[in-house]
Design an enzyme around this catalytic site. Sequence first.
Site, PDB file in Angstrom:
ATOM      1  N   LYS A  22       0.982  -1.014   0.110  1.00  0.00           N
ATOM      2  CA  LYS A  22      -0.214  -0.033  -0.004  1.00  0.00           C
ATOM      3  C   LYS A  22       0.895   1.072  -0.232  1.00  0.00           C
ATOM      4  O   LYS A  22       0.789   2.169  -0.725  1.00  0.00           O
ATOM      5  CB  LYS A  22      -0.992   0.036   1.297  1.00  0.00           C
ATOM      6  CG  LYS A  22      -1.685   1.426   1.719  1.00  0.00           C
ATOM      7  CD  LYS A  22      -2.490   1.333   2.945  1.00  0.00           C
ATOM      8  CE  LYS A  22      -1.609   1.514   4.090  1.00  0.00           C
ATOM      9  NZ  LYS A  22      -1.337   3.003   4.349  1.00  0.00           N
ATOM     10  N   ASN A  23       1.775   1.502   0.776  1.00  0.00           N
ATOM     11  CA  ASN A  23       2.575   2.643   1.021  1.00  0.00           C
ATOM     12  C   ASN A  23       3.750   2.649  -0.044  1.00  0.00           C
ATOM     13  O   ASN A  23       4.291   3.939  -0.376  1.00  0.00           O
ATOM     14  CB  ASN A  23       3.466   2.412   2.511  1.00  0.00           C
ATOM     15  CG  ASN A  23       2.225   2.465   3.566  1.00  0.00           C
ATOM     16  OD1 ASN A  23       1.382   2.857   3.246  1.00  0.00           O
ATOM     17  ND2 ASN A  23       2.803   2.424   4.626  1.00  0.00           N
ATOM     18  N   CYS A 117      -3.389  12.434  12.971  1.00  0.00           N
ATOM     19  CA  CYS A 117      -4.403  11.142  13.126  1.00  0.00           C
ATOM     20  C   CYS A 117      -4.233  10.502  14.249  1.00  0.00           C
ATOM     21  O   CYS A 117      -3.544  10.984  15.437  1.00  0.00           O
ATOM     22  CB  CYS A 117      -3.984  10.310  11.846  1.00  0.00           C
ATOM     23  SG  CYS A 117      -2.635   9.166  11.943  1.00  0.00           S
ATOM     24  N   ARG A 122       1.876  14.126  13.355  1.00  0.00           N
ATOM     25  CA  ARG A 122       2.431  13.890  11.991  1.00  0.00           C
ATOM     26  C   ARG A 122       2.622  15.024  11.264  1.00  0.00           C
ATOM     27  O   ARG A 122       1.775  15.355   9.970  1.00  0.00           O
ATOM     28  CB  ARG A 122       1.504  12.877  11.287  1.00  0.00           C
ATOM     29  CG  ARG A 122       1.403  11.558  12.075  1.00  0.00           C
ATOM     30  CD  ARG A 122       0.668  10.353  11.440  1.00  0.00           C
ATOM     31  NE  ARG A 122       1.232   9.868  10.201  1.00  0.00           N
ATOM     32  CZ  ARG A 122       0.713   8.959   9.594  1.00  0.00           C
ATOM     33  NH1 ARG A 122      -0.288   8.610   9.801  1.00  0.00           N
ATOM     34  NH2 ARG A 122       1.480   8.484   8.420  1.00  0.00           N
ATOM     35  N   ASP A 125       6.257  19.473   7.962  1.00  0.00           N
ATOM     36  CA  ASP A 125       7.367  20.565   7.799  1.00  0.00           C
ATOM     37  C   ASP A 125       8.619  20.341   7.055  1.00  0.00           C
ATOM     38  O   ASP A 125       9.048  20.998   6.220  1.00  0.00           O
ATOM     39  CB  ASP A 125       7.840  21.000   9.090  1.00  0.00           C
ATOM     40  CG  ASP A 125       8.514  19.800   9.905  1.00  0.00           C
ATOM     41  OD1 ASP A 125       7.356  19.025  10.195  1.00  0.00           O
ATOM     42  OD2 ASP A 125       9.343  20.101  10.609  1.00  0.00           O
ATOM     43  N   ASP A 305       5.136   0.191  11.831  1.00  0.00           N
ATOM     44  CA  ASP A 305       3.603  -0.427  11.590  1.00  0.00           C
ATOM     45  C   ASP A 305       3.415  -1.796  12.049  1.00  0.00           C
ATOM     46  O   ASP A 305       2.514  -2.230  11.649  1.00  0.00           O
ATOM     47  CB  ASP A 305       3.697  -0.272   9.966  1.00  0.00           C
ATOM     48  CG  ASP A 305       3.380   1.241   9.645  1.00  0.00           C
ATOM     49  OD1 ASP A 305       3.843   1.354   8.379  1.00  0.00           O
ATOM     50  OD2 ASP A 305       3.187   2.187  10.478  1.00  0.00           O
ATOM     51  N   ILE A 327       9.032   6.065  16.918  1.00  0.00           N
ATOM     52  CA  ILE A 327       8.670   6.938  15.744  1.00  0.00           C
ATOM     53  C   ILE A 327       7.575   7.886  16.041  1.00  0.00           C
ATOM     54  O   ILE A 327       7.475   9.048  15.507  1.00  0.00           O
ATOM     55  CB  ILE A 327       8.399   5.859  14.536  1.00  0.00           C
ATOM     56  CG1 ILE A 327       9.450   4.991  14.292  1.00  0.00           C
ATOM     57  CG2 ILE A 327       8.113   6.746  13.246  1.00  0.00           C
ATOM     58  CD1 ILE A 327      10.605   5.501  13.675  1.00  0.00           C
ATOM     59  N   ARG A 398      -8.419  -0.005   4.930  1.00  0.00           N
ATOM     60  CA  ARG A 398      -7.952   0.888   4.499  1.00  0.00           C
ATOM     61  C   ARG A 398      -6.726   0.335   3.928  1.00  0.00           C
ATOM     62  O   ARG A 398      -6.093   0.796   2.813  1.00  0.00           O
ATOM     63  CB  ARG A 398      -7.465   2.061   5.100  1.00  0.00           C
ATOM     64  CG  ARG A 398      -8.910   2.924   5.771  1.00  0.00           C
ATOM     65  CD  ARG A 398      -8.300   4.115   6.616  1.00  0.00           C
ATOM     66  NE  ARG A 398      -7.429   4.914   5.842  1.00  0.00           N
ATOM     67  CZ  ARG A 398      -6.700   6.000   6.209  1.00  0.00           C
ATOM     68  NH1 ARG A 398      -7.103   6.504   7.246  1.00  0.00           N
ATOM     69  NH2 ARG A 398      -5.727   6.761   5.725  1.00  0.00           N
TER      70      ARG A 398
HETATM   71  C1  EPZ Z   1       4.604   6.502   6.235  1.00  0.00           C
HETATM   72  O1  EPZ Z   1       4.118   7.759   7.040  1.00  0.00           O
HETATM   73  C2  EPZ Z   1       3.650   5.402   6.515  1.00  0.00           C
HETATM   74  N1  EPZ Z   1       2.369   5.794   5.380  1.00  0.00           N
HETATM   75  C3  EPZ Z   1       3.158   5.246   7.705  1.00  0.00           C
HETATM   76  O2  EPZ Z   1       2.372   3.825   7.491  1.00  0.00           O
HETATM   77  C4  EPZ Z   1       4.140   4.541   8.560  1.00  0.00           C
HETATM   78  O3  EPZ Z   1       3.928   4.212   9.908  1.00  0.00           O
HETATM   79  C5  EPZ Z   1       5.356   5.700   8.420  1.00  0.00           C
HETATM   80  O4  EPZ Z   1       5.800   6.216   7.165  1.00  0.00           O
HETATM   81  C6  EPZ Z   1       6.798   5.370   8.835  1.00  0.00           C
HETATM   82  O5  EPZ Z   1       7.158   4.183   8.645  1.00  0.00           O
HETATM   83  C7  EPZ Z   1       2.466   5.771   4.060  1.00  0.00           C
HETATM   84  O6  EPZ Z   1       3.536   5.514   3.621  1.00  0.00           O
HETATM   85  C8  EPZ Z   1       1.329   6.392   3.428  1.00  0.00           C
HETATM   86  P1  EPZ Z   1       7.255   9.399   8.542  1.00  0.00           P
HETATM   87  P2  EPZ Z   1       4.726   9.047   6.848  1.00  0.00           P
HETATM   88  O7  EPZ Z   1       7.198  10.919   7.804  1.00  0.00           O
HETATM   89  O8  EPZ Z   1       5.389   9.177   5.741  1.00  0.00           O
HETATM   90  C9  EPZ Z   1       7.950  12.964  11.906  1.00  0.00           C
HETATM   91  C10 EPZ Z   1       0.424   2.636   7.706  1.00  0.00           C
HETATM   92  O9  EPZ Z   1       0.041   1.925   8.859  1.00  0.00           O
HETATM   93  N2  EPZ Z   1       7.718  13.980  10.567  1.00  0.00           N
HETATM   94  O10 EPZ Z   1       8.319   8.525   7.991  1.00  0.00           O
HETATM   95  O11 EPZ Z   1       3.543   9.977   7.296  1.00  0.00           O
HETATM   96  C11 EPZ Z   1       6.620  12.242  12.122  1.00  0.00           C
HETATM   97  O12 EPZ Z   1       5.634  12.840  12.948  1.00  0.00           O
HETATM   98  C12 EPZ Z   1       0.856   3.939   7.822  1.00  0.00           C
HETATM   99  O13 EPZ Z   1       0.433   2.167   6.650  1.00  0.00           O
HETATM  100  C13 EPZ Z   1       8.151  15.179  10.954  1.00  0.00           C
HETATM  101  O14 EPZ Z   1       8.330  15.615  12.181  1.00  0.00           O
HETATM  102  O15 EPZ Z   1       6.053   8.893   8.330  1.00  0.00           O
HETATM  103  C14 EPZ Z   1       6.986  10.693  12.608  1.00  0.00           C
HETATM  104  O16 EPZ Z   1       6.973  11.020  13.860  1.00  0.00           O
HETATM  105  C15 EPZ Z   1       0.707   4.533   9.273  1.00  0.00           C
HETATM  106  N3  EPZ Z   1       7.994  16.349  10.040  1.00  0.00           N
HETATM  107  C16 EPZ Z   1       8.420  10.623  11.806  1.00  0.00           C
HETATM  108  O17 EPZ Z   1       8.647  11.833  11.366  1.00  0.00           O
HETATM  109  C17 EPZ Z   1       7.602  15.417   8.563  1.00  0.00           C
HETATM  110  O18 EPZ Z   1       7.621  16.450   7.911  1.00  0.00           O
HETATM  111  C18 EPZ Z   1       8.206   9.568  11.062  1.00  0.00           C
HETATM  112  O19 EPZ Z   1       7.100  10.126   9.926  1.00  0.00           O
HETATM  113  C19 EPZ Z   1       7.273  14.464   8.482  1.00  0.00           C
HETATM  114  C20 EPZ Z   1       7.441  13.663   9.249  1.00  0.00           C
END
Ligand code: EPZ
Length: 431
Positions: A22-23, A117, A122, A125, A305, A327, A398
Site C-alpha cells: 500500500k505505502n 491522526c 504527523r 514541515d 507499523d 517513531i 484501508r
Molecule cells: C509513512 O507515513 C507510512 N504511511 C506510515 O504507515 C508509517 O508508519 C510511516 O511512514 C513510518 O514508517 C505511508 O507511507 C502512506 P514519516 P509518513 O514521515 O510518511 C515525523 C500505515 O500504517 N515527521 O516517516 O507520514 C512524523 O511525525 C501508515 O500504513 C516530521 O516531524 O511517516 C513521525 O514522527 C501509518 N515532519 C516521523 O517523522 C515531517 O515533515 C516519521 O514519519 C514528516 C514526518
Amino acid sequence: MEQFIMKGGNPLVGDVAISGAKNAALGILAASIMTDEDVLIENLPDVNDINVMLEAIQAIGAAVNRIDRHTVRINAEGISDVTIEDEYMRRIRASYYFIGALLGKYKSARVPLPGGCNIGSRPIDLHLKGFRALGARVDIERGAVSAHAIDLVGSHVYLDKVSVGATINIMMAAALAEGQTIIENVAKEPHVVDVANFLNSMGADIRGAGTDVIRIRGVRRLHGTEYAVIPDQIEAGTFMCAAAATRGDVTVRNVIPKHLESISAKLKEIGCEVVESDDAVRVIGKSRQTRTNVNTQVYPGFPTDMQPQITVTLALAEGTSIVTESIFENRFKYVDELSRMGGVVKVVEGNVAIITGVDKLSGAQVAAPDLRAGAALVIAGLAAEGYTVVDDIEYIQRGYERFEEKLACLGAMIEKVDSEKEARKFQLKVG
Ligand code: EPZ
C-alpha cells in the site's frame, strides 16, 4: 456499521498470498501523473486507500482505467487542475504526495494540509522544507498548502528527521527540477526504493534510494511505463505475527524475505521456527513462546507499523517484554482495548509498553483505533478463547485486502457482519 466477528482458538495453518505494498502504491500513483503518457501499474493492493487515491487522480482530470482489481492504466494528459479537494485529504493523508508530483510537473499545487491522526501529530514541515529548498514558494493558507515555482532548481536538502513521506515527496519534485538534488538522512524503507525505481522507469535519474543519501539529476520530462508494485512488508509481517500468536503454521507467499528480516528475527527470538525461501517465509508458532524486547526504528529496524502486532504476540509470551515506540508519539491507544481481552500491558512515558505475558486472552467487543492496531486486535481475537467483535473495521480495510477472507482460508473462524442478526447467525454456525 460493518464489524469483524470471530471465534478464537484455531491455530492458523496454510499459505497466504501477500498483496502489493500500500505505502509504495500510494507514492507510485501520485508519481504516475508526472507524465502525459500511459502508465500501467500492476500488483496494486485492492484496499480503500488506493481506491480513494485513484478517485483523487480522476477528480483533477486524469484518465483512470481500472483494468482489474490489481491493475490500472493512468493517463494524466487531461489534468486541468492542480488543486486537490479537501474531501480527499480527509479520507487519505497520502494525498500530500500530490504536492511533490504536481509541483514537479506543473510547478504549481494546492493541496489541503493533512490533519493529525490517531497515532500522532504527523506534521509535514520537512516536506515543505524540501520544496522551498528547490525554489518553490510555499504558503499555508486557509488550511491548504499552496506551492508555486517559476523554476525548480536542484538543491542540497538535509532531513532533520528520517521521514518516508518527505523523502518520497521531495524526490518527486526534484525529478523534474533543473540540475542535481542531494537529499540526506533519507528514509530507506522498501516502499521508498520502489517509488524511486518507478520514477526511474519513467526516465528519472535517481540514485542511492535505500541508502542514507539520494542523488537526483533532474530531467526535462518523464515518459510512460509499465510497473509492478513490490509485496507489502507490513501485510506479510501481520500474517507472520498471526501465525505466532495462534501457535499456527503459516507460509506468506509473494514476499521479499529480506524486507521481513527484523520481523523474522523477533519471532525467532520468542521461539518460533522461521523458514525463508526465495519468495516466501514460513512461521511455525510454538506452544511455549517467551519474552523479548522490541524497539521500533526506521528501516531496516523493526517497523513501527508492526508494533501493535508484535505487542499482541508478546502479550501471549511467557515473561515480561518491553516494546518501545520510537517513531510516533501516540501509537499505544489500542492497549486499553487489549486489556479488555485480558492483556496485561502498562504504557509508561507515553511510548514504552511493559507487557506481562498471560496464558490466554478472552474474547471481547473491541474497537480498532487505527489501521495497524485494528489488525492487531483481530490477531488477539483469533488467539483468544471465545468470541471477539472488532468495530470500526473501515480502518483495517484501508490497508488490508480481503483481510477476513485471507484469514478464513488459514482456518480462522471469522466473518465480516453488518448486523446483530448476522452476528447471531455466525455464532450459531460456529457454535
Ligand atoms: C509513512 O507515513 C507510512 N504511511 C506510515 O504507515 C508509517 O508508519 C510511516 O511512514 C513510518 O514508517 C505511508 O507511507 C502512506 P514519516 P509518513 O514521515 O510518511 C515525523 C500505515 O500504517 N515527521 O516517516 O507520514 C512524523 O511525525 C501508515 O500504513 C516530521 O516531524 O511517516 C513521525 O514522527 C501509518 N515532519 C516521523 O517523522 C515531517 O515533515 C516519521 O514519519 C514528516 C514526518
